[in-house]
Design a protein around this motif. Structure first.
Motif, short mmCIF file in Angstrom:
data_model
loop_
_atom_site.label_atom_id
_atom_site.label_comp_id
_atom_site.label_asym_id
_atom_site.label_seq_id
_atom_site.Cartn_x
_atom_site.Cartn_y
_atom_site.Cartn_z
N LEU A 100 60.55 46.12 36.09
CA LEU A 100 59.47 45.13 36.03
C LEU A 100 59.28 44.56 37.43
N GLU A 101 58.07 44.66 37.96
CA GLU A 101 57.75 44.11 39.28
C GLU A 101 56.39 43.43 39.23
N ILE A 102 56.19 42.44 40.09
CA ILE A 102 54.92 41.74 40.12
C ILE A 102 53.79 42.66 40.58
N ASP A 103 54.09 43.55 41.54
CA ASP A 103 53.11 44.53 42.01
C ASP A 103 53.87 45.72 42.61
N GLN A 104 53.14 46.63 43.24
CA GLN A 104 53.76 47.85 43.75
C GLN A 104 54.28 47.72 45.18
N SER A 152 53.31 58.50 36.03
CA SER A 152 52.62 57.39 35.38
C SER A 152 53.35 56.09 35.61
N TYR A 153 52.63 54.99 35.50
CA TYR A 153 53.19 53.65 35.49
C TYR A 153 52.23 52.74 34.76
N ARG A 154 52.70 51.53 34.42
CA ARG A 154 51.89 50.61 33.62
C ARG A 154 51.58 49.34 34.42
N ILE A 155 50.44 48.76 34.12
CA ILE A 155 50.04 47.47 34.68
C ILE A 155 49.69 46.55 33.50
N VAL A 156 50.36 45.43 33.40
CA VAL A 156 50.06 44.47 32.35
C VAL A 156 48.80 43.71 32.74
N ALA A 157 47.77 43.86 31.93
CA ALA A 157 46.45 43.34 32.27
C ALA A 157 45.88 42.56 31.09
N PHE A 165 54.11 46.79 36.01
CA PHE A 165 53.71 45.89 37.08
C PHE A 165 52.89 44.74 36.50
N GLY A 166 53.23 43.53 36.94
CA GLY A 166 52.51 42.34 36.48
C GLY A 166 53.44 41.15 36.39
N ASP A 167 52.92 40.02 35.95
CA ASP A 167 53.68 38.79 35.75
C ASP A 167 54.83 39.06 34.77
N ALA A 168 56.07 38.77 35.17
CA ALA A 168 57.22 39.07 34.32
C ALA A 168 57.14 38.37 32.97
N ALA A 169 56.64 37.13 32.95
CA ALA A 169 56.54 36.40 31.69
C ALA A 169 55.60 37.10 30.72
N LYS A 170 54.55 37.72 31.25
CA LYS A 170 53.61 38.46 30.40
C LYS A 170 54.15 39.85 30.06
#
Length: 347
Positions: free
Chosen positions: A4-8, A302-307, A33-38
């Motif tokens: 889990l990371e805030i961005d790349q 592949s990778y994911r972005i929490v949006a 990738f994204g806000d850890a809380a989300k």
């Protein structure tokens, strides 16, 4: 392995400067990738209670962020662990981790370049660091391990306590667990009104594509059929083709999200954006189906972005299939002691 990371920035800079691979192409590795809380709210329910170790490197401000009304980030990360799993946090977190861990250990690693020394705090519900046997993993990375870990014999370290600073057995820790007297609906009641619009975008890069990418209509048809095979109904499709470059971009609109596809025939390459705001548990299956439809066997990453997502399409089933939950029983206790339950409720 799940990262889990805030961005790349960290993964790409690490590759640039240190040559460390993010392994986007390894099916055993996932990046969110994204806000850890989300991000923690979007992890599948099967992840909780399944990890051997969770490594945390967050600032004090971020670790205090709430994931649910009653869980901060550090507590939510702890729920990912098996009973004998270990939570590791850098810096001085002995007091906070002792509040919800049966056993805690703080070690001090001296002579670390640039920062002089480093403190690590370990927490676990069932692993007693004082008595647990040590395992020799035969790792060859002398730069990463301080001299205190190098004096090995076949069974144990020459001085396993050389870096120890504090150890605690927290008999009164408020261990978060699941009581048999409470149902899943009581711990995680179905929301009567949708408060969030979550979404997950999966970026997929498909190489060594065998189908004819110059026929973009066939590409869209193959992708739509692959999605249909996984229960995603196609609402509409659209395309734009650059005849001179023989490249094309197209979209497939779904009730649960959309897919953007960009083709590069001269490289046998297709870039896919799979953005879902419902049926998140089917995203991996949808990816695999589309990769197979394009004729690529294993050349993809592949990778994911929490949006964000759409309010109208997130269902109660989706909200119950992901996010923090209890897995360890309270009655028997994780280390033989009786524990009181602590209920989590989604905000």
């Amino acid at each position: 392995v799940v990262g889990l990371e805030i961005d790349q920035m960290v993964t790409r800079k690490s590759f640039k400067h240190f040559g460390t691979q993010p392994h986007f192409d390894n099916p055993k590795v996932q990046w969110w990738f994204g806000d850890a809380a989300k991000s923690l709210l979007m992890l599948p329910e099967s992840y909780f209670g399944s990890f051997d170790m969770v490594l945390v490197d967050l600032s004090e401000t971020i670790t205090s962020y709430l994931v649910t009304d009653q869980l901060d980030i550090l507590q939510a990360l702890g729920l990912l662990l098996k009973p004998n799993g270990i939570l590791v946090k850098n810096e001085l977190y002995m007091e906070k981790m002792s509040a919800f861990s049966s056993y805690t250990l703080q070690i001090d690693i001296p002579s670390v370049p640039y920062i002089c020394d480093q403190v690590l705090v370990f927490g676990s519900q069932a692993t007693d660091f004082l008595n647990a046997p040590l395992t020799r993993h035969e790792l060859e990375a002398p730069v990463l391990f301080p001299p205190a870990l190098n004096g090995l014999d076949e069974d144990t370290y020459a001085d396993r306590y050389a870096m120890w600073h504090d150890y605690r057995h927290n008999a009164t820790a408020n261990v978060m667990c699941k009581s048999s007297s409470s149902s899943e609906d009581e711990d995680f009641p179905e929301p009567t009104k949708q408060k969030r619009s979550p979404g997950i975008m999966m970026i997929v890069e498909v190489e060594d594509v065998t189908m004819d990418l110059k026929d973009f209509d066939a590409v869209l048809q193959a992708l739509s059929a692959a999605l249909d095979s996984q229960g995603f109904g196609t609402v509409s499709t659209a395309k734009y083709q650059q005849s001179q470059l023989q490249r094309a971009i197209g979209s497939i609109l779904l009730p649960e999200g959309y897919v953007l596809a960009r083709t590069f025939p001269s490289y046998n390459y297709v870039a896919l954006d799979l953005h879902l705001w419902s049926r998140f548990d089917q995203q991996e299956a949808a990816k695999q189906a589309m990769v197979q439809a394009l004729g690529s066997k294993s050349s993809y990453s592949s990778y994911r972005i929490v949006a964000g997502g759409m309010f109208v399409w997130c269902t109660n089933v989706d909200s119950k299939n992901h996010g923090p939950r209890f897995t360890a029983p309270c009655e028997t206790g994780l280390n033989g002691a009786t524990r009181a339950s602590t209920n989590i409720r989604r905000g």
